[in-house]
Scaffold this active site. Structure first.
Site, PDB file in Angstrom:
ATOM      1  N   ASP A 104      69.712 -83.296  55.323  1.00 57.26           N
ATOM      2  CA  ASP A 104      70.438 -83.817  56.482  1.00 57.26           C
ATOM      3  C   ASP A 104      69.815 -83.209  57.749  1.00 57.26           C
ATOM      4  OD1 ASP A 104      72.969 -85.375  57.359  1.00 57.26           O
ATOM      5  OD2 ASP A 104      73.378 -83.377  58.189  1.00 57.26           O
ATOM      6  N   TYR A 216      74.041 -83.357  67.538  1.00 59.34           N
ATOM      7  CA  TYR A 216      73.919 -84.809  67.664  1.00 59.34           C
ATOM      8  C   TYR A 216      73.514 -85.210  69.082  1.00 59.34           C
ATOM      9  CZ  TYR A 216      76.032 -85.423  63.073  1.00 59.34           C
ATOM     10  OH  TYR A 216      76.275 -85.402  61.721  1.00 59.34           O
ATOM     11  N   HIS A 271      74.727 -88.621  49.416  1.00 62.49           N
ATOM     12  CA  HIS A 271      74.020 -87.938  50.497  1.00 62.49           C
ATOM     13  C   HIS A 271      73.818 -86.445  50.257  1.00 62.49           C
ATOM     14  CE1 HIS A 271      72.521 -87.311  54.481  1.00 62.49           C
ATOM     15  NE2 HIS A 271      73.604 -86.714  54.941  1.00 62.49           N
TER      16      HIS A 271
END
Length: 294
Positions: A104, A216, A271
């Site tokens: 990730d 982010y 994931h």
């Protein structure tokens, strides 16, 4: 708590590096592997994989800048700066060369670590990540393909908006983290209560959600950093790992744009590979690491 292959607790410490302070865990002996977690996780994400490595490898498991039990500085959440954190940590610990495995956002940091510190990184394992500047942004669009294929990353735009996410998430960290972990997995029961409790503890601490959102919000900067780094192809071995229910073969596709020597493997999983299918990950990872020593 994390344990090594003998069932003994791993060593923990903190190090002042690159203008911040990182919490890390380490165990084992032999060639060094550093494991970089993603969001909304901490180094605890690697608890199943660590004991599968420590009999043959020295393992270093940092909490990334702003996450876990690391410090939460005001800035520095772009992937290049975060990779420099790890490079300084590894130098601080006396590790001259190492393999880096990231998942990730940890994989985005791992790519930058390999690109910026290529004299020290011997190999890269890139797991379940979309790289800013190389397709990540495409999956933020509200399109039929993204929605029907399970790759509409709605939260990126939400997190990018200042102030509003903090207002809505604060006090609901458990609900958000539980939803994100279970929704993105093929095996939602692998998001165990102990892991959720640990992640909620860390992200609920002062600055926890701010730091997560800052990662982010650095995406546009990251994209430019990645495009700049990609001008020089990686000349180290790369293992690209994916889960067939999430990013899958896209991991290998991206890495083939960035490196000469890429091997790919896709698991029947979602994931969070190291929590969903740790035995299968170890079965692929250990031979890849052994090949570096042949």
């Amino acid at each position: 708590m994390l344990f090594d292959h003998r069932g003994e607790p791993v060593r923990t410490g903190r190090a002042a590096v690159n203008g911040t302070k990182l919490h890390y865990r380490t165990a084992g002996s032999g060639p060094v592997v550093v494991l970089l977690h993603g969001v909304p996780k901490t180094g605890y994400h690697w608890r199943h994989l660590v004991p599968k490595l420590t009999a043959r490898h020295t393992v270093v498991v940092p909490d990334l800048r702003g996450l876990g039990d690391s410090a939460r500085p005001a800035d520095g959440f772009d992937c290049a700066t975060m990779s420099d954190d790890i490079a300084e940590l590894m130098a601080h610990l006396g590790h001259e060369s190492y393999t880096v495995m990231g998942e990730d956002w940890g994989a985005v940091v791992a790519y930058q670590l390999a690109a910026r510190h290529r004299d020290h990184v011997e190999a890269l394992v890139f797991a379940e990540a979309l790289l800013p500047g190389f397709g990540f942004e495409d999956h933020t669009a509200l399109t039929h393909e993204n929605v029907s294929g399970g790759m509409f990353l709605w939260h990126l735009g939400f997190y990018f908006q200042p102030d509003v996410p903090e207002m809505l998430i604060t006090g609901h960290e458990r609900e958000l983290i539980t939803y994100m972990l279970k929704d993105e997995r093929s095996y939602p029961d692998t998001a165990t209560a102990d892991a959720i409790d640990e992640y909620v503890r860390c992200y609920s601490m002062p600055g926890g959600i701010r730091s997560m959102l800052a990662i982010y919000r650095a995406m546009l900067v990251d994209a430019e950093q990645n495009r700049q780094a990609a001008r020089t192809m990686l000349d180290i071995p790369v293992l690209a790992l994916g889960g067939d229910a999430f990013i899958g073969e896209r991991n290998e596709t991206q890495m083939r744009l960035l490196a000469h020597d890429v091997t790919g493997h896709v698991f029947r999983a979602g994931h969070d590979l190291a929590e969903e299918v740790p035995d299968e990950v170890a079965d692929v990872l250990l031979p890849f690491l052994a090949d570096r020593l042949a």
